[in-house]
Design a protein around this motif. Structure first.
Motif, short mmCIF file in Angstrom:
data_model
loop_
_atom_site.label_atom_id
_atom_site.label_comp_id
_atom_site.label_asym_id
_atom_site.label_seq_id
_atom_site.Cartn_x
_atom_site.Cartn_y
_atom_site.Cartn_z
N ARG A 150 6.46 4.13 4.85
CA ARG A 150 5.54 4.46 3.76
C ARG A 150 5.54 5.96 3.49
N GLY A 209 5.25 -4.84 5.36
CA GLY A 209 5.36 -3.65 4.54
C GLY A 209 6.64 -2.89 4.82
N THR A 210 6.67 -2.21 5.97
CA THR A 210 7.77 -1.31 6.31
C THR A 210 9.15 -1.97 6.22
N LYS A 217 0.83 -1.21 0.00
CA LYS A 217 0.00 0.00 0.00
C LYS A 217 0.87 1.26 0.00
N MET A 229 3.13 -8.58 11.42
CA MET A 229 3.54 -7.51 10.53
C MET A 229 5.01 -7.19 10.85
N SER A 230 5.54 -6.08 10.32
CA SER A 230 6.97 -5.83 10.51
C SER A 230 7.37 -5.88 11.99
N ILE A 242 -6.07 -6.93 1.67
CA ILE A 242 -5.93 -7.02 3.14
C ILE A 242 -6.59 -5.84 3.84
N ARG A 260 2.51 -10.58 6.95
CA ARG A 260 2.25 -9.45 6.04
C ARG A 260 3.21 -8.33 6.39
N ASN A 263 -4.39 -2.65 0.27
CA ASN A 263 -5.49 -2.33 1.18
C ASN A 263 -6.71 -1.75 0.48
C1 PLP Z 1 -0.11 -1.97 6.43
C2 PLP Z 1 -0.49 -3.35 6.81
C3 PLP Z 1 0.47 -4.35 7.08
C4 PLP Z 1 1.96 -4.10 7.07
O1 PLP Z 1 2.38 -3.31 8.12
P1 PLP Z 1 3.94 -3.00 8.36
O2 PLP Z 1 3.97 -2.59 9.77
O3 PLP Z 1 4.30 -1.90 7.43
O4 PLP Z 1 4.71 -4.24 8.08
C5 PLP Z 1 0.01 -5.63 7.37
N1 PLP Z 1 -1.30 -5.93 7.41
C6 PLP Z 1 -2.25 -5.01 7.15
C7 PLP Z 1 -3.67 -5.40 7.21
C8 PLP Z 1 -1.87 -3.69 6.85
O5 PLP Z 1 -2.84 -2.79 6.63
#
Ligand code: PLP
Length: 237
Positions: free
Chosen positions: A234, A227-228, A42, A209-210, A87, A225, A63
């Motif tokens: 972001r 991202g960062t 995202k 997540m991260s 997600i 999942r 997202n």
């Molecule tokens: C943004 C998001 C993530 C990833 O988050 P990070 O902390 O950047 O790894 C995972 N799951 C969902 C549902 C998200 O919205």
């Protein structure tokens, strides 16, 4: 050291290697299988996704339906080359588009969505993979079904030939210390194990997540999942 930290270098290949290494070592330390990595993209430009895709990353999580549509068009990958996961929260009036754009919808949390996704899935593409999103911390403000609603939702999904129930997804309350989220991950895994008894095709527990992937992995996540840690912070919307 229970978190997946952002690698020091900005190079996408380096980050992907580093995150993969951290996931492997967390799994090894916990005596658990290495989870699948969903790259949460995202707000990232299509070029950033392409850089990871060229290094073998196949699964991307978005997202927003509109944002995913624009990136898919810009990337122009051959059909089936990448695997797209929704997600973010899905409104029923976007179900048609979501059923066309995504391979997985991880945020199914109410019966209305089950019917809408099934109705709009093109049979030629085969069943849409779905996860039931559970609101494990029972916060009034969050999306996801209550744990005691999981069974009815799973039953509704399993009657739809164009949906394939694959498991559960959870976004627990964030904590400064990821260890504090362990209980929520554990309760989700217990629900997941109950679900598997009834539905043998269930194989996916999407959590972590991260900041808390290592704790989620030690509690049995099969998909994290991230991202960062993959893309860096972001860009602001
Ligand atoms: C943004 C998001 C993530 C990833 O988050 P990070 O902390 O950047 O790894 C995972 N799951 C969902 C549902 C998200 O919205």
């Amino acid at each position: 050291m229970n978190t997946v930290t952002t690698p020091p270098l900005n190079d996408p290949a380096h980050r992907l290697n580093e995150v993969s290494r951290q996931l492997r070592s967390a799994a090894e330390a916990a005596g658990r299988p290495v989870p699948r990595l969903l790259a949460v993209s995202k707000t990232q430009p299509a070029g950033a996704l392409a850089a990871l895709a060229s290094r073998g990353q196949r699964a991307f999580g978005e997202n927003y339906v509109q944002e995913a549509a624009a990136k898919q068009a810009e990337m122009g990958a051959p059909a089936g080359a990448l695997e797209w996961h929704l997600i973010g929260h899905l409104q029923s009036n976007k179900a048609r588009e979501a059923a066309a754009l995504f391979d997985w919808v991880q945020t199914v949390d109410r019966p209305k969505l089950v019917g809408a996704l099934a109705k709009h899935r093109d049979p030629e593409r085969g069943p849409l993979n779905v996860l039931v999103q559970v609101n494990i911390d029972d916060e009034a403000s969050k999306h996801g079904c209550r744990p005691d609603e999981m069974d009815a939702l799973a039953a509704a999904i399993s009657t739809e030939p164009l949906l394939r129930l694959r498991g559960l997804m959870v976004i627990p309350t964030p904590h400064d210390d990821p260890e504090q989220g362990r209980g929520a991950f554990r309760r989700t895994r217990e629900l997941f194990e109950q679900l598997r008894v009834l539905y043998p095709q269930v194989d996916t527990l999407s959590m972590g997540m991260s900041a808390d992937a290592a704790v989620a992995i030690s509690e049995g996540a099969t998909m994290v999942r991230i991202g960062t840690a993959l893309f860096g912070a972001r860009p602001r919307a």
